[in-house]
Scaffold this motif. Structure first.
Motif, PDB file in Angstrom:
ATOM      1  N   ARG A 154      56.518  19.955  22.949  1.00 48.19           N
ATOM      2  CA  ARG A 154      55.579  20.354  21.898  1.00 48.19           C
ATOM      3  C   ARG A 154      54.465  21.158  22.568  1.00 48.19           C
ATOM      4  O   ARG A 154      53.462  20.593  23.021  1.00 48.19           O
ATOM      5  N   PRO A 155      54.621  22.468  22.645  1.00 51.70           N
ATOM      6  CA  PRO A 155      53.705  23.295  23.440  1.00 51.70           C
ATOM      7  C   PRO A 155      52.369  23.600  22.780  1.00 51.70           C
ATOM      8  O   PRO A 155      51.524  24.251  23.396  1.00 51.70           O
ATOM      9  N   GLY A 156      52.175  23.168  21.536  1.00 53.31           N
ATOM     10  CA  GLY A 156      50.902  23.392  20.878  1.00 53.31           C
ATOM     11  C   GLY A 156      51.040  24.159  19.573  1.00 53.31           C
ATOM     12  O   GLY A 156      52.001  24.890  19.349  1.00 53.31           O
ATOM     13  N   ILE A 157      50.054  23.976  18.715  1.00 54.99           N
ATOM     14  CA  ILE A 157      50.084  24.566  17.370  1.00 54.99           C
ATOM     15  C   ILE A 157      50.181  26.087  17.428  1.00 54.99           C
ATOM     16  O   ILE A 157      51.041  26.701  16.784  1.00 54.99           O
ATOM     17  N   PHE A 158      49.302  26.720  18.183  1.00 52.83           N
ATOM     18  CA  PHE A 158      49.287  28.183  18.224  1.00 52.83           C
ATOM     19  C   PHE A 158      50.526  28.737  18.922  1.00 52.83           C
ATOM     20  O   PHE A 158      51.009  29.815  18.567  1.00 52.83           O
ATOM     21  N   VAL A 159      51.022  28.031  19.919  1.00 51.33           N
ATOM     22  CA  VAL A 159      52.214  28.504  20.636  1.00 51.33           C
ATOM     23  C   VAL A 159      53.431  28.442  19.720  1.00 51.33           C
ATOM     24  O   VAL A 159      54.204  29.403  19.629  1.00 51.33           O
ATOM     25  N   TRP A 193      44.664  23.487  26.159  1.00 52.89           N
ATOM     26  CA  TRP A 193      43.677  23.135  25.142  1.00 52.89           C
ATOM     27  C   TRP A 193      44.429  22.466  23.997  1.00 52.89           C
ATOM     28  O   TRP A 193      44.435  22.917  22.875  1.00 52.89           O
ATOM     29  N   CYS A 194      45.114  21.406  24.333  1.00 54.57           N
ATOM     30  CA  CYS A 194      46.017  20.733  23.413  1.00 54.57           C
ATOM     31  C   CYS A 194      45.219  19.988  22.332  1.00 54.57           C
ATOM     32  O   CYS A 194      44.202  19.356  22.655  1.00 54.57           O
ATOM     33  N   PRO A 195      45.608  20.079  21.056  1.00 47.94           N
ATOM     34  CA  PRO A 195      46.886  20.549  20.520  1.00 47.94           C
ATOM     35  C   PRO A 195      46.946  22.038  20.142  1.00 47.94           C
ATOM     36  O   PRO A 195      47.932  22.475  19.587  1.00 47.94           O
ATOM     37  N   VAL A 196      45.866  22.807  20.403  1.00 44.45           N
ATOM     38  CA  VAL A 196      45.931  24.241  20.121  1.00 44.45           C
ATOM     39  C   VAL A 196      47.037  24.872  20.969  1.00 44.45           C
ATOM     40  O   VAL A 196      47.916  25.561  20.464  1.00 44.45           O
ATOM     41  N   ASN A 197      46.973  24.645  22.273  1.00 45.12           N
ATOM     42  CA  ASN A 197      48.055  25.038  23.186  1.00 45.12           C
ATOM     43  C   ASN A 197      48.130  23.996  24.295  1.00 45.12           C
ATOM     44  O   ASN A 197      47.106  23.598  24.852  1.00 45.12           O
ATOM     45  N   CYS A 198      49.339  23.513  24.553  1.00 45.76           N
ATOM     46  CA  CYS A 198      49.536  22.370  25.447  1.00 45.76           C
ATOM     47  C   CYS A 198      50.205  22.803  26.745  1.00 45.76           C
ATOM     48  O   CYS A 198      50.141  23.965  27.117  1.00 45.76           O
ATOM     49  N   ALA A 199      50.839  21.872  27.422  1.00 51.01           N
ATOM     50  CA  ALA A 199      51.402  22.161  28.738  1.00 51.01           C
ATOM     51  C   ALA A 199      52.527  23.191  28.647  1.00 51.01           C
ATOM     52  O   ALA A 199      53.317  23.191  27.697  1.00 51.01           O
ATOM     53  N   GLU A 200      52.584  24.037  29.632  1.00 53.13           N
ATOM     54  CA  GLU A 200      53.651  25.032  29.726  1.00 53.13           C
ATOM     55  C   GLU A 200      54.996  24.323  29.858  1.00 53.13           C
ATOM     56  O   GLU A 200      55.152  23.417  30.679  1.00 53.13           O
ATOM     57  N   GLY A 201      55.964  24.685  29.032  1.00 52.56           N
ATOM     58  CA  GLY A 201      57.284  24.079  29.091  1.00 52.56           C
ATOM     59  C   GLY A 201      57.401  22.751  28.374  1.00 52.56           C
ATOM     60  O   GLY A 201      58.465  22.129  28.389  1.00 52.56           O
ATOM     61  N   ALA A 202      56.333  22.307  27.718  1.00 56.08           N
ATOM     62  CA  ALA A 202      56.368  21.028  27.008  1.00 56.08           C
ATOM     63  C   ALA A 202      57.251  21.122  25.767  1.00 56.08           C
ATOM     64  O   ALA A 202      57.418  22.192  25.180  1.00 56.08           O
ATOM     65  N   ASN A 220      36.023  20.815  21.384  1.00 58.61           N
ATOM     66  CA  ASN A 220      36.684  20.925  20.092  1.00 58.61           C
ATOM     67  C   ASN A 220      37.181  19.553  19.632  1.00 58.61           C
ATOM     68  O   ASN A 220      37.743  18.797  20.423  1.00 58.61           O
ATOM     69  N   THR A 221      36.994  19.241  18.354  1.00 50.18           N
ATOM     70  CA  THR A 221      37.338  17.908  17.861  1.00 50.18           C
ATOM     71  C   THR A 221      38.837  17.629  17.896  1.00 50.18           C
ATOM     72  O   THR A 221      39.252  16.507  18.183  1.00 50.18           O
ATOM     73  N   TRP A 222      39.691  18.637  17.612  1.00 47.52           N
ATOM     74  CA  TRP A 222      41.144  18.451  17.718  1.00 47.52           C
ATOM     75  C   TRP A 222      41.512  18.061  19.137  1.00 47.52           C
ATOM     76  O   TRP A 222      42.274  17.141  19.387  1.00 47.52           O
ATOM     77  N   VAL A 223      40.949  18.819  20.081  1.00 48.19           N
ATOM     78  CA  VAL A 223      41.298  18.661  21.487  1.00 48.19           C
ATOM     79  C   VAL A 223      40.856  17.301  22.013  1.00 48.19           C
ATOM     80  O   VAL A 223      41.621  16.576  22.658  1.00 48.19           O
ATOM     81  N   MET A 224      39.609  16.942  21.723  1.00 45.52           N
ATOM     82  CA  MET A 224      39.091  15.678  22.235  1.00 45.52           C
ATOM     83  C   MET A 224      39.803  14.486  21.620  1.00 45.52           C
ATOM     84  O   MET A 224      40.130  13.513  22.320  1.00 45.52           O
ATOM     85  N   SER A 225      40.063  14.533  20.338  1.00 45.23           N
ATOM     86  CA  SER A 225      40.743  13.425  19.671  1.00 45.23           C
ATOM     87  C   SER A 225      42.115  13.165  20.284  1.00 45.23           C
ATOM     88  O   SER A 225      42.474  12.013  20.585  1.00 45.23           O
TER      89      SER A 225
END
Length: 258
Positions: free
Chosen positions: A45-50, A34-43, A185-190
Motif C-alpha cells: 500500500r504505497p500511499g493515497i497519492f501514489v 509521508w504516509c498515508p499520502v505517500n508511503c514506503a517505496e515498494g510497499a 499533518n493530521t493524517w500522517v501523525m494519526s
C-alpha cells in the motif's frame, strides 16, 4: 505460404514491439515518506497519492515509478528535471512548479506535545514559549514559514529534522523533552502513532489554520509537465465525482478529505 507466414509474423512482431514502446512511457515521482499520502517505496500500500497517480496515468498508458528520498533532494530533483513530479507538495513548497487546479487532498497541520504538556497553540505568539520541531524544507503556510525563517538559527526556539526518518526523529525529540512540540499533518501523525503503538505518548495541542491544499506538482523545466498536469487534474476531478477518490481514502482509514 511459408514466406507469407514469415513476413506476416515479422510484421506482427514489429507491430507488437512498436506498441510496447508506446506503452513504455514512464513518469517518475519522488518524495520523502509521508504516509498515508505517500508511503514506503515498494510497499503493498504505497500511499493515497501514489495509488491515485498510478490508476489515473495507467488509463493514459503511462507507467508511474515512485521513489523515496529526503524532501530537499526530491524538490531539487524535480526542479532540475531529473524527475517528473513531487508528491504531496503545497504551492509554497515549490511555487515555480506546475500545479493543477484540483487538489487531491487537504493538509491540516496540528501541533503535538507530550501527554503531560500544559502548552497549547493559540497563535504565533504562543510559539515563543516553546522549542518547536519541524521538518527541513517543508512549508507549513505563510505565517509559520516566516516564523521558521526568522528562527532557523535559534535552537532555543526551533529545531529542524531532515532525512527519510524526519518525522520519527521529531516525535522522539518530543518524547525525550528535547523539543516541546512538533508540527505535522493530521493524517500522517494519526497513522504513524497507530502503527508504532505510541498513540498515548503525544496529544494534539492546537492546529494551524487554514488548511492547505496538497498536490502532485510537476517539474517546471520538462516539456511533458503540462500534459501530465492536465491528465492528472482531469483524473482527480473524475475520481472525485464518481466516488473512486473517496473509496481510496477509506481504504487508508480516512473518511473525509480532511
Amino acid at each position: 505460404m511459408k514466406g507469407f507466414r514469415w513476413v506476416a509474423g515479422s510484421l506482427l512482431t514489429a507491430a507488437l514491439l512498436g506498441s510496447a514502446c508506446v506503452r513504455a512511457e514512464t513518469l517518475v515521482m519522488e518524495a520523502d515518506v509521508w504516509c498515508p499520502v505517500n508511503c514506503a517505496e515498494g510497499a503493498e500500500r504505497p500511499g493515497i497519492f501514489v495509488e491515485l497517480a498510478r490508476e489515473i496515468f495507467a488509463e493514459a498508458g503511462i507507467d508511474v515509478q515512485y521513489r523515496v528520498t529526503n524532501w530537499a533532494r526530491a524538490v531539487q530533483d524535480v526542479r532540475s528535471g531529473r524527475v517528473n513530479a513531487l508528491v504531496g507538495a503545497g504551492r509554497r513548497d515549490a511555487p515555480d512548479f506546475i500545479f493543477g487546479d484540483t487538489a487531491p487532498g487537504i493538509s491540516r497541520n496540528c501541533f503535538y506535545a507530550r501527554a503531560d504538556s500544559t502548552w497549547r497553540y493559540s497563535g504565533l505568539a504562543s510559539l515563543a514559549q516553546i522549542r518547536l520541531g519541524v521538518i527541513n524544507g517543508y512549508s507549513y503556510g505563510e505565517a509559520l514559514d516566516d516564523y521558521i525563517r526568522r528562527n532557523q538559527r535559534n535552537l532555543d526556539r526551533l529545531q529542524q529534522a531532515a532525512g527519510e526518518q524526519a518525522l520519527a526523529l521529531n516525535i522522539r525529540k518530543v518524547e525525550l523533552g528535547r523539543v516541546d512540540a512538533t508540527l505535522e499533518n493530521t493524517w500522517v501523525m494519526s497513522l504513524y502513532l497507530d502503527q508504532h503503538k505510541n498513540a498515548d505518548n503525544l496529544i494534539e495541542v492546537g492546529c494551524r489554520m487554514p488548511d492547505v491544499p496538497i498536490y502532485i506538482a510537476f517539474s517546471p523545466v520538462l516539456p511533458s509537465s503540462t500534459r501530465y498536469r492536465d491528465i492528472f487534474d482531469h483524473g482527480v476531478r473524475r475520481y472525485r465525482q464518481d466516488g473512486r477518490l473517496d473509496a481510496l481514502l477509506k481504504r487508508y482509514g480516512i473518511h473525509s478529505e480532511r
